[in-house]
Scaffold this active site. Sequence first.
Site, PDB file in Angstrom:
ATOM      1  CE  LYS A  98      -2.886  -4.555   6.975  1.00 23.97           C
ATOM      2  NZ  LYS A  98      -2.304  -4.393   5.645  1.00 23.97           N
ATOM      3  N   GLY A 159      -1.254   1.457  -1.773  1.00 29.85           N
ATOM      4  CA  GLY A 159      -1.016   1.385  -3.213  1.00 29.85           C
ATOM      5  C   GLY A 159      -0.607   2.698  -3.845  1.00 29.85           C
ATOM      6  CB  ALA A 185      -0.416   1.334   3.546  1.00 26.28           C
ATOM      7  N   GLY A 186       1.767   2.267   1.299  1.00 24.23           N
ATOM      8  CA  GLY A 186       2.263   3.469   0.641  1.00 24.23           C
ATOM      9  C   GLY A 186       3.744   3.481   0.331  1.00 24.23           C
ATOM     10  CG  ASN A 207       0.867  -6.709  -1.560  1.00 24.47           C
ATOM     11  OD1 ASN A 207       1.333  -7.169  -2.596  1.00 24.47           O
ATOM     12  ND2 ASN A 207      -0.285  -7.140  -1.108  1.00 24.47           N
ATOM     13  CB  THR A 208       1.273  -2.078  -4.286  1.00 24.73           C
ATOM     14  OG1 THR A 208       0.038  -2.319  -3.625  1.00 24.73           O
ATOM     15  CG2 THR A 208       0.998  -1.608  -5.700  1.00 24.73           C
TER      16      THR A 208
END
Lengths: 262, 68
Positions: A98, A159, A185-186, A207-208
């Site tokens: 990535k 995040g 992301a996001g 992830n987050t």
Amino acid sequence: MMEDALEIGGKIIKNRLFVGTGKFAHHALMREALLAARAEVVTVAMRRVDRKNHASSILSGIPEGCTIMVNTSGARNAEEVERIARLARAGGLGDWIKIEITADPKYLLPDNAEALKATEALSKEGFYCFPYVNPDYVLGKRLVEAGAAAVMPLGSPIGSNRGLKTEEIVRIMVEELPVPIIVDAGLGRPSHACHCMEIGCAAVLVNTAIAIAEDPVAMARAFSLAVEAGRTAYKMGLPESVSFGRASSPLTGFLGASGEER
Amino acid sequence: MVKVRINGKETSVDRDVRTVLDLILKEGLVPNDVVVEYNRQVLPRDSWGETCLKEGDSLEILSFVGGG
């Protein structure tokens, strides 16, 4: 229904929820969450070892059989990405990279120009490149020409949990580019992930939102269900929306109404 | 003593630490958990035992960590 597998990076992947391994409280919890998500693709990062305080390797917490994608976060340019990729390969983690180059410390937005350079260089070395980029259709075409295995546009800043704020451009990329589009992301809620899948994204990376949930295992399962729901809906074709009501029950033949009055 | 740079930091290593493998073990690291860049070139694990440390060498020792 026919099996709906994703062909990507030389592999066949069934679960379209990719999971990042950052920010989990400990490895055992991460492992439980990855199992609950039924994750097949997980991301890890690389850092200099802390010589005074050796942490146990993240790899010990990743269930067997997962495909590992090494992200290059921390790299500031294409050259550093190339160094990290070669080290990851030497570490025996395979060829999925990535490409993440952060040029901006406040919003953590990626450097598209350097991502293209790195994709060109690493594809030639036989890596499967997954560039993480600001959504841009024309850049996407260049990335495909350069050999990208997929393109990973961001939904909103890393995040931030703000969801798919970049939808208009991501839709065009999904429609026009011949490689899988993976929103990365996001995505803060299962509904965000579901929405990405409904509009035809090939997968999402989360992830987050999972890692810092009160119960990451339950949240992993929630995201997994949402991704499956969104994907199934996309395959079925979503109905058009209209601006007036259309009854879902018959409106005639009730309590003596003639039916003609309506 | 030989002076080398490890992860950007000037470090003196004892004479008994002759090779990269010696250094990894002396640092208490698990060889399978780390990767090494030696003078900006990736150093495959099977070369660690035969790569002797010289004055001024630069090493990056990295491991895999959680990341999204």
